[in-house]
Scaffold this motif. Structure first.
Motif, mmCIF file in Angstrom:
data_model
loop_
_atom_site.group_PDB
_atom_site.id
_atom_site.type_symbol
_atom_site.label_atom_id
_atom_site.label_comp_id
_atom_site.label_asym_id
_atom_site.label_seq_id
_atom_site.Cartn_x
_atom_site.Cartn_y
_atom_site.Cartn_z
ATOM 1 N N ALA A 1 1.781 6.419 3.336
ATOM 2 C CA ALA A 1 1.028 7.679 3.426
ATOM 3 C C ALA A 1 1.776 8.766 4.176
ATOM 4 C CB ALA A 1 -0.330 7.426 4.078
ATOM 5 N N THR A 2 2.708 8.376 5.045
ATOM 6 C CA THR A 2 3.487 9.342 5.821
ATOM 7 C C THR A 2 4.943 8.918 5.821
ATOM 8 O OG1 THR A 2 3.231 8.128 7.895
ATOM 9 C CG2 THR A 2 1.506 9.736 7.342
ATOM 10 N N SER B 1 1.201 9.534 -4.205
ATOM 11 C CA SER B 1 1.412 8.217 -3.592
ATOM 12 C C SER B 1 2.854 7.751 -3.788
ATOM 13 C CB SER B 1 0.464 7.183 -4.203
ATOM 14 O OG SER B 1 -0.879 7.550 -3.990
ATOM 15 N N ASP C 1 0.857 -1.183 0.000
ATOM 16 C CA ASP C 1 0.000 0.000 0.000
ATOM 17 C C ASP C 1 0.896 1.236 0.000
ATOM 18 O OD1 ASP C 1 -2.646 -1.328 0.359
ATOM 19 O OD2 ASP C 1 -1.738 -1.978 2.243
ATOM 20 N N ARG D 1 7.455 12.737 -3.053
ATOM 21 C CA ARG D 1 6.021 12.992 -2.919
ATOM 22 C C ARG D 1 5.647 14.323 -3.561
ATOM 23 N NH1 ARG D 1 2.921 13.242 2.818
ATOM 24 N NH2 ARG D 1 4.192 15.135 3.002
#
Length: 445
Positions: free
Chosen positions: A139-140, A196, A136, A185
Motif C-alpha cells: 500500500a505504501t 495496487s 497483499d 502505481r
C-alpha cells in the motif's frame, strides 16, 4: 452448435474467428469502428455493424454499442477474441444476463485471475508453485521496501491489475524501488483504474513458458502442451514456439499438472493459458498469471496438435464435447510463430501507414493469420500487430528453415515492419541453440 456469432474484436483475430465460424456454418457478425470500415474482417463477415469512431473506448470497448449490435443482428453468442473486452468480467456477466452465450470463461473466473495478487494466493493454495512475493498489495513505498528486504533485490514491481507486459518494472536497490513503485502505481491508476502494486522476486535470467488449457463442458480441465515465449521486447512477446526447447518429458509433466490444478482451482471453462517463469539454472518454475481468453499465439498449439482451438471454444460454450479424446492427445513436429508488427526493426517503435504492397508467403507448413492487405491502412489507434506468420516442421530445425524462407517471401511496403528483425533472429546462434531467455532481444540490440 451455436448458429450465429458476433465477433467483438478486429484485425487478424476477428478474421481468424470468422474463418472458423463460416467453416462450421455459423453466421458470422463483425463489429467495427469507423476507421476499420474497409478492413478485410469486415468484408469477410456475413454481416457487419459499425459501433463507433476510431477511439477504442467508443467502439471496441463500447459495451452498450456491442450489445445493441448483437441484439439487432440476432446474434446468439459473442466471442471477444483477445484484448479489448476479452477479460472484462463485467462485460462477460452482462452478455449472459442479456441471454447471450459468452464464448469464454465465467465472469467469476475472470475476476479471480484478473488481480495478480489474488491469483497468486489462489494458486499457492491450490499447490501451484508461485515466486516469492507479497500476499497483499504493497500500500505504501515503505511496505514495498519491507517486502523487498524479505524477498531480496532485485525485485519486480508489478501492477496487480496489469496484463500484456504493461505495468512492470525492475528495481535493483532501495532507491530504484522508491522510483519504480511510484511510476508503476501511477501508471496502474491511469491505465487500469487500480493502483495496487505487487512486489515479487525478479529473475535476471528466466524463460517465459506457458501452458494452453481447455476447461471442457463436462467439467474436466485439460492441459494441451506448453509454448516457449521468451523472445520479447518491453516484456511483450515477439516469437513463440511449441514445444519449448527448454522442456523435457519430466518437466513437461510437472508443467501440465500445475496448469490443470490452476484451472481446477477456479472451475475454469473454455480456453485459457497458464503463464509461468522457468529458472533454467534450477528447473524451477513459478506461476506468473492466467490469461482468461484465447492467446495471440494459439496457432502453434493448433498446428502441433491438429486442432482448431476456436472450434473447441465454440463447442465448449455450446455445451458440446471436444473434437478430440482428452485421454489420448498427441502432438507432432515443431511450430513457430512470428508476430509481424508495424514497427521499426531496431527500436521497435510504432510505424503506421498505408499498405501499398502485401504479399504473403505460402507453402507446405506455412500459415499466415493476417489482419491487413494491400490498400488497407495501419492506423495509430490500435495495436501494431499486422499478421502472424506461423510455420510447422517435422522438428525444430525444419521449422526454423521454413520460417527463414517464409520471412524472405513476405513482402510488406508502406508501414514499417519487423521482418528484418526476424531474419536476424533466425540466424542468431543463441536462438538456434535453443538455450535463450527473455534477455535475448536486448543482447541482440
Amino acid at each position: 452448435m451455436i448458429q450465429s456469432l458476433l465477433v467483438a474484436n478486429r484485425g487478424e483475430i476477428a478474421r481468424r474467428i470468422i474463418r472458423t465460424a463460416k467453416r462450421l456454418g455459423i453466421r458470422a457478425i463483425a463489429v467495427h469502428s469507423e476507421a476499420d470500415a474497409g478492413m478485410p474482417f469486415v468484408g469477410e463477415a456475413d454481416e457487419a455493424v459499425c459501433v463507433g469512431p476510431a477511439n477504442p473506448a467508443q467502439s471496441y470497448r463500447n459495451t452498450e454499442a456491442i450489445l445493441a449490435a448483437a441484439k439487432s443482428t440476432g446474434a446468439q453468442a459473442i466471442h471477444p477474441g483477445y484484448g479489448f473486452l476479452s477479460e472484462n468480467a463485467d462485460f462477460a456477466r452482462t452478455v449472459e444476463e442479456n441471454g447471450l452465450i459468452w464464448v469464454g470463461p465465467s465472469a467469476d473466473a475472470i475476476t479471480a485471475m484478473g488481480d495478480k495478487i489474488n491469483a497468486r494466493n489462489l494458486m499457492a493454495a491450490a499447490g501451484v508453485p508461485v515466486a516469492p512475493g507479497t500476499q497483499d498489495p504493497a500500500a505504501t513505498v515503505e511496505a514495498a521496501l519491507e517486502a523487498a528486504a524479505t524477498i531480496g533485490f532485485p525485485v519486480m514491481v508489478k501492477a496487480a491489475a496489469g496484463g500484456g507486459g504493461m505495468g512492470m518494472a525492475v528495481a535493483n536497490d532501495e532507491a530504484g524501488l522508491r522510483t519504480e513503485y511510484e511510476k508503476v502505481r501511477g501508471f496502474a491508476e491511469r491505465m487500469f483504474g487500480d493502483g495496487s502494486v505487487l512486489i515479487e522476486r525478479y529473475f535476471p535470467r528466466v524463460r517465459h513458458v506457458e501452458v494452453q488449457i481447455l476447461g471442457l463442458a463436462d467439467g474436466r480441465v485439460v492441459a494441451l502442451s506448453e509454448r516457449e515465449c521468451s523472445v520479447q521486447r518491453r516484456n511483450q512477446k515477439l516469437v513463440e514456439e511449441a514445444p519449448s526447447p527448454a522442456v523435457g518429458p519430466e518437466l513437461r509433466a510437472r508443467f501440465l499438472a500445475a496448469a490443470v490444478k490452476a484451472g481446477e482451482a477456479v472451475g475454469y471453462r473454455n480456453a485459457g493459458t497458464v503463464e509461468c517463469l522457468l529458472d533454467p539454472a534450477t528447473g524451477e518454475f513459478f506461476f506468473l498469471e492466467m490469461n482468461t481468453r484465447l492467446q495471440v499465439e494459439h496457432p502453434i498449439t493448433e498446428l502441433i496438435h491438429g486442432l482448431d482451438l476456436v472450434e473447441e471454444q465454440l463447442r465448449i460454450a455450446a455445451g458440446l464435447a471436444p473434437t478430440f479424446d482428452p485421454d489420448a492427445l498427441t502432438s507432432t513436429g515443431h511450430a513457430i510463430e512470428l508476430r509481424i508488427n508495424a514497427e521499426d526493426p531496431k527500436r521497435f517503435l510504432p510505424g503506421p501507414g498505408k499498405v501499398t504492397t502485401w504479399v504473403e508467403p505460402s507453402g507446405d507448413g506455412v500459415r499466415v493469420d493476417s489482419g491487413y492487405a494491400a490498400d488497407t491502412t495501419v492506423t495509430p489507434f490500435y495495436d501494431s500487430l499486422m499478421a502472424k506468420l506461423i510455420v510447422h516442421g517435422t522438428d525444430r530445425a525444419d521449422a526454423i528453415a521454413k520460417a527463414r524462407a517464409a520471412v524472405a517471401g513476405f513482402e510488406i511496403v508502406g508501414p514499417k515492419n519487423n521482418l528484418p528483425f526476424f531474419a536476424e533472429l533466425l540466424e542468431n546462434d543463441e536462438f538456434l541453440g535453443g538455450d535463450y531467455d527473455t534477455g535475448i532481444v536486448s543482447r541482440m540490440r
